[in-house]
Design an enzyme around this catalytic site. Sequence first.
Site, PDB file in Angstrom:
ATOM      1  N   ARG A  26     -33.150  53.974 138.014  1.00  0.00           N
ATOM      2  CA  ARG A  26     -34.582  53.644 138.183  1.00  0.00           C
ATOM      3  C   ARG A  26     -35.162  54.632 139.178  1.00  0.00           C
ATOM      4  NH1 ARG A  26     -37.355  47.851 139.464  1.00  0.00           N
ATOM      5  NH2 ARG A  26     -36.909  47.719 137.240  1.00  0.00           N
ATOM      6  N   HIS A  70     -40.303  51.543 130.512  1.00  0.00           N
ATOM      7  CA  HIS A  70     -39.360  50.510 130.958  1.00  0.00           C
ATOM      8  C   HIS A  70     -38.668  49.946 129.703  1.00  0.00           C
ATOM      9  CE1 HIS A  70     -37.363  47.800 133.460  1.00  0.00           C
ATOM     10  NE2 HIS A  70     -38.337  47.031 133.902  1.00  0.00           N
ATOM     11  N   GLN A 113     -36.628  46.562 129.550  1.00  0.00           N
ATOM     12  CA  GLN A 113     -37.540  45.421 129.574  1.00  0.00           C
ATOM     13  C   GLN A 113     -38.099  45.165 128.167  1.00  0.00           C
ATOM     14  OE1 GLN A 113     -38.598  43.451 132.437  1.00  0.00           O
ATOM     15  NE2 GLN A 113     -39.209  42.212 130.703  1.00  0.00           N
ATOM     16  N   ASP A 133     -48.662  42.275 133.296  1.00  0.00           N
ATOM     17  CA  ASP A 133     -47.816  42.902 134.318  1.00  0.00           C
ATOM     18  C   ASP A 133     -48.706  43.159 135.540  1.00  0.00           C
ATOM     19  OD1 ASP A 133     -45.800  44.244 135.684  1.00  0.00           O
ATOM     20  OD2 ASP A 133     -46.066  46.128 134.608  1.00  0.00           O
ATOM     21  N   CYS A 135     -43.145  40.527 132.786  1.00  0.00           N
ATOM     22  CA  CYS A 135     -41.838  41.128 133.089  1.00  0.00           C
ATOM     23  C   CYS A 135     -41.349  40.731 134.475  1.00  0.00           C
ATOM     24  CB  CYS A 135     -41.924  42.637 132.955  1.00  0.00           C
ATOM     25  SG  CYS A 135     -43.151  43.361 134.059  1.00  0.00           S
ATOM     26  N   ARG A 169     -32.808  39.586 130.204  1.00  0.00           N
ATOM     27  CA  ARG A 169     -32.453  40.957 130.593  1.00  0.00           C
ATOM     28  C   ARG A 169     -30.938  41.115 130.617  1.00  0.00           C
ATOM     29  NH1 ARG A 169     -36.069  43.885 133.710  1.00  0.00           N
ATOM     30  NH2 ARG A 169     -34.560  45.554 133.415  1.00  0.00           N
TER      31      ARG A 169
HETATM   32  N1   CP Z   1     -38.868  43.317 135.429  1.00  0.00           N
HETATM   33  C1   CP Z   1     -38.161  44.086 136.269  1.00  0.00           C
HETATM   34  O1   CP Z   1     -37.745  45.210 135.943  1.00  0.00           O
HETATM   35  O2   CP Z   1     -37.934  43.491 137.474  1.00  0.00           O
HETATM   36  P1   CP Z   1     -37.312  44.202 138.754  1.00  0.00           P
HETATM   37  O3   CP Z   1     -38.313  45.212 139.237  1.00  0.00           O
HETATM   38  O4   CP Z   1     -37.090  43.088 139.735  1.00  0.00           O
HETATM   39  O5   CP Z   1     -36.031  44.859 138.358  1.00  0.00           O
HETATM   40  N1  NVA Z   2     -45.215  48.114 136.135  1.00  0.00           N
HETATM   41  C1  NVA Z   2     -44.332  47.585 137.142  1.00  0.00           C
HETATM   42  C2  NVA Z   2     -43.117  46.980 136.517  1.00  0.00           C
HETATM   43  C3  NVA Z   2     -42.157  46.339 137.465  1.00  0.00           C
HETATM   44  C4  NVA Z   2     -40.951  45.791 136.781  1.00  0.00           C
HETATM   45  C5  NVA Z   2     -43.953  48.693 138.112  1.00  0.00           C
HETATM   46  O1  NVA Z   2     -43.664  49.808 137.669  1.00  0.00           O
HETATM   47  O2  NVA Z   2     -43.980  48.435 139.318  1.00  0.00           O
END
Ligand code: CP
Ligand code: NVA
Length: 306
Positions: free
Chosen positions: A100, A127, A130, A222, A261, A289
Amino acid sequence: MEARHFLKVTDLAKAEVETVLIAAASWKKQPLGSVLQGKTVALVFGKPSTRTRVSFSVGVYQLGGMPLALSEQELQMRRSESIEDTARVLSRYVDAIVIRTFAQRDVEDLAAHATVPVINALTDDDHPCQALTDVFTFRERFPDASGRKIVYLGDGNNVAASLAEACALTGIDICLSVPEGYDLPPGKMTEIQTLANANGTGFQVERDPTAAVAGASALYTDVWISMGQESDSAKVEALRPYQLNDDLLRRARPEAIALHCLPAHRGDEITDEVMDGPRSAVFDQAENRLHVQKALMSFLLEGDRR
Ligand code: CP
Ligand code: NVA
């Protein structure tokens, strides 16, 4: 054999997505396995995470492997060791890399130089883990998902992009209800449209959230300000009419569910009433997930083996 990567939804063919989703249902029923026995999976995080970090860690363990959590800040990568060299070195030790970070380009560079599968656990653009889970969760609630509609309300971000791709690929109609100025990048819109056309799936943009939700089987939202973005009051004001609240949910189909999410900013993009209400599927979505990522790792590392 070349390593298979999962950097965006379309790195899997339609039939492969189906294979992964079927396996995920099986992992959900019988959680333990040995497909990662003796294997180590590096989990590299350059942004915060609760669900992704924990579900990958637990998932690797349940498959018999060892998760190795690494913070990007603590790796030499942060002190200017190149991504390419990091990929080459990690590939000598571990059997897969979950990452990530910010730039999609960095994940692509890592994958280009890794000899083990690389999985995108969120970038500024995508993502995909997700999104696979979102399709799985929607189908769990609606086995007749094909042709039903999900409406995404809010910011045209990484989650929206991957969700739209996954829906277009799997036969779920997708409508993006996003205010002007916060759309997905034009290149993404074209890719999604092409994918939707190829699969005979509906893809729409509807600026008016009230019009968008008519006939929807799920409303999805989101956060308005994603990780790494500065808080922006003009953006927040533009997004306020897109809040997932009871009023919008009532205008969708009677059986419609609410998806997010997570993490949620309750009171901004979603209300407490919806999050905690009877139509919320958000915590099932979070649980899923785990099951979907186990299926994905098994597929990428071991082929179609449960
Ligand atoms: N939805 C998601 O990716 O959550 P986190 O940021 O907690 O991993
Ligand atoms: N759009 C959000 C998703 C978090 C899981 C971010 O990138 O922060």
